[in-house]
Design an enzyme around this catalytic site. Structure first.
Site, short mmCIF file in Angstrom:
data_model
loop_
_atom_site.label_atom_id
_atom_site.label_comp_id
_atom_site.label_asym_id
_atom_site.label_seq_id
_atom_site.Cartn_x
_atom_site.Cartn_y
_atom_site.Cartn_z
N LYS A 146 0.83 -1.21 0.00
CA LYS A 146 0.00 0.00 0.00
C LYS A 146 0.86 1.26 0.00
O LYS A 146 0.45 2.28 -0.55
CB LYS A 146 -0.95 0.01 1.21
CG LYS A 146 -2.08 -1.00 1.06
CD LYS A 146 -3.26 -0.65 1.93
CE LYS A 146 -4.41 -1.61 1.67
NZ LYS A 146 -5.57 -1.41 2.53
N LYS B 20 -3.71 -11.03 -6.52
CA LYS B 20 -4.97 -11.17 -5.79
C LYS B 20 -6.08 -10.28 -6.36
O LYS B 20 -5.82 -9.16 -6.77
CB LYS B 20 -4.65 -10.77 -4.34
CG LYS B 20 -5.77 -10.76 -3.38
CD LYS B 20 -5.31 -10.22 -2.03
CE LYS B 20 -5.31 -8.70 -1.96
NZ LYS B 20 -5.44 -8.12 -0.63
N LYS C 11 -10.36 -4.81 -4.70
CA LYS C 11 -11.23 -3.71 -5.11
C LYS C 11 -10.44 -2.44 -5.42
O LYS C 11 -10.97 -1.52 -6.03
CB LYS C 11 -12.31 -3.44 -4.05
CG LYS C 11 -11.78 -3.19 -2.66
CD LYS C 11 -12.85 -3.44 -1.60
CE LYS C 11 -12.21 -3.70 -0.24
NZ LYS C 11 -13.07 -4.40 0.70
#
Ligand code: TYM
Length: 332
Positions: A114, A196, A199
């Site tokens: 992230k 993976k 969203k």
């Protein structure tokens, strides 16, 4: 609460829920709800570790709750609540911050991934995220945490922190075990099946949302990236096909090998259509029910208010114990 063991898990309200969230987490929760005391949270405090529009956050929070219920989590059997309603989460997170090391937090792959996406504005919240997650779990003397594979490392850290605290003082926290199912624990992107399904992916063809309409689901599976082998098989060289086999098998419980046998001599086109149809039928009642629930905000409010009350009672007890152990003077 009875002598049943305790489950805790949660999902971030950071956008629509994906098929990954559903197959990796929620579907397992539904099947575990009879045998455990279950507590399921919508982790809104976690969601603001990266920038969020307040109006979207509010909407998504209620939508996750609606999806929990629509997927089959019975509000009478499970505690369903919103994380920010129980302030003990933030309070315990601070204490646990003082028992977590910079080194171990720096090794978290979710933080590393992230922060790559948010370079230049990596917040301290993003870095400290795992201690808040540990607080979520440890407040409820949780025995089992059902999550997808991507949360395994965070869970290991929660266990380490719990043990460290217990060793430093005296047994305080239950040390939680992960529950990661064999099939469906890592649903992959439809556009890049080596990563993976998420969203936060820029390409919306890469994920299926729980509120996607049948036509969208069909289109996304038809466009799913496969390989040039051309034979339906369950092997690492065919990550796209393997992913779809896992998806069908997780939903229908048909063994993977049987599905492979059914497709002997057939091409990928039929296989993609079957995968889409299985997903469409699984998600249809959930989408319809969630839509209905989203129109009944009063009902949702009743659920999250009573959930927070029940959660708060358990959480406060743990927090009081923790405050006492670390040496804070009790107010009363
Ligand atoms: P989050 O919100 O990213 O995802 C929620 C759950 O969905 C699972 N999941 C997947 N499973 C299979 N395949 C996928 N592609 C996929 N994508 C997501 C996740 O593993 C997770 O179980 N840190 C957590 C939220 C959290 C939490 C907690 C979980 C906060 N506190 C306490 C358990 C206990 C997270 O970001 O999940």
């Amino acid at each position: 609460m009875t002598e049943k063991k305790t489950i805790f898990s949660g999902i971030q309200p950071s956008g629509g829920l994906t098929l990954g969230n559903y197959l990796g987490a929620i579907k397992n929760w539904v099947s575990l709800q009879e045998s455990y005391n279950s507590i399921y949270c919508i982790v809104d405090l976690h969601a603001i570790t990266v920038p969020k529009e307040p109006k979207d956050l509010r909407h998504n929070t209620l939508e996750v709750l609606a999806n929990y219920i629509a997927s089959g989590l019975d509000p009478d059997k499970n505690i369903l609540f919103i994380q920010s309603h129980v302030s003990a989460h933030a309070e315990l997170a601070w204490i646990l911050d003082c028992f977590a090391y910079i080194g171990e937090l720096s090794r978290m792959t979710q933080f590393k991934d992230k922060s790559k996406k948010n370079e230049g504005n990596i917040t301290a919240g993003l870095f400290n995220y795992p201690t808040l997650m540990a607080a979520d779990i440890l407040l409820y003397n949780t025995d089992l945490v059902p999550v997808g594979e991507d949360q395994r490392q965070h869970l290991e850290l929660s266990r380490d922190i719990a043990q460290r605290f217990n060793n430093r003082f005296s047994p305080t926290f239950a040390v939680p075990e992960p529950y990661i199912s064999k099939v469906g624990a890592k649903v992959m992107s439809l556009q890049d099946p080596t990563s993976k399904m998420s969203k936060s992916d820029d390409n919306e063809n890469s994920y299926i949302l729980l509120n996607d309409k049948p036509d969208d689901i069909m289109r996304k599976f038809k466009r799913a990236v496969t390989d040039s082998i051309g034979v339906v098989g369950y092997q690492d060289e065919q990550p796209g096909i393997k992913n779809m086999l896992d998806i069908i098998s997780k939903i229908t419980e048909e063994p993977v090998q049987r599905i492979v046998d059914r497709y002997s001599g057939k091409g990928y086109a039929d296989f993609k259509v079957e995968t889409a149809e299985v997903v469409i039928e699984e998600l249809r009642p959930i989408r319809e029910e969630a839509e209905k629930l989203m129109k009944d905000k009063e009902y949702l409010q009743k659920i999250y208010q009573s959930g927070a009350e029940k959660a708060e009672e358990i959480a406060r007890k743990t927090l009081r114990k923790v405050y006492k152990k670390v040496g804070f003077v009790p107010r009363y």
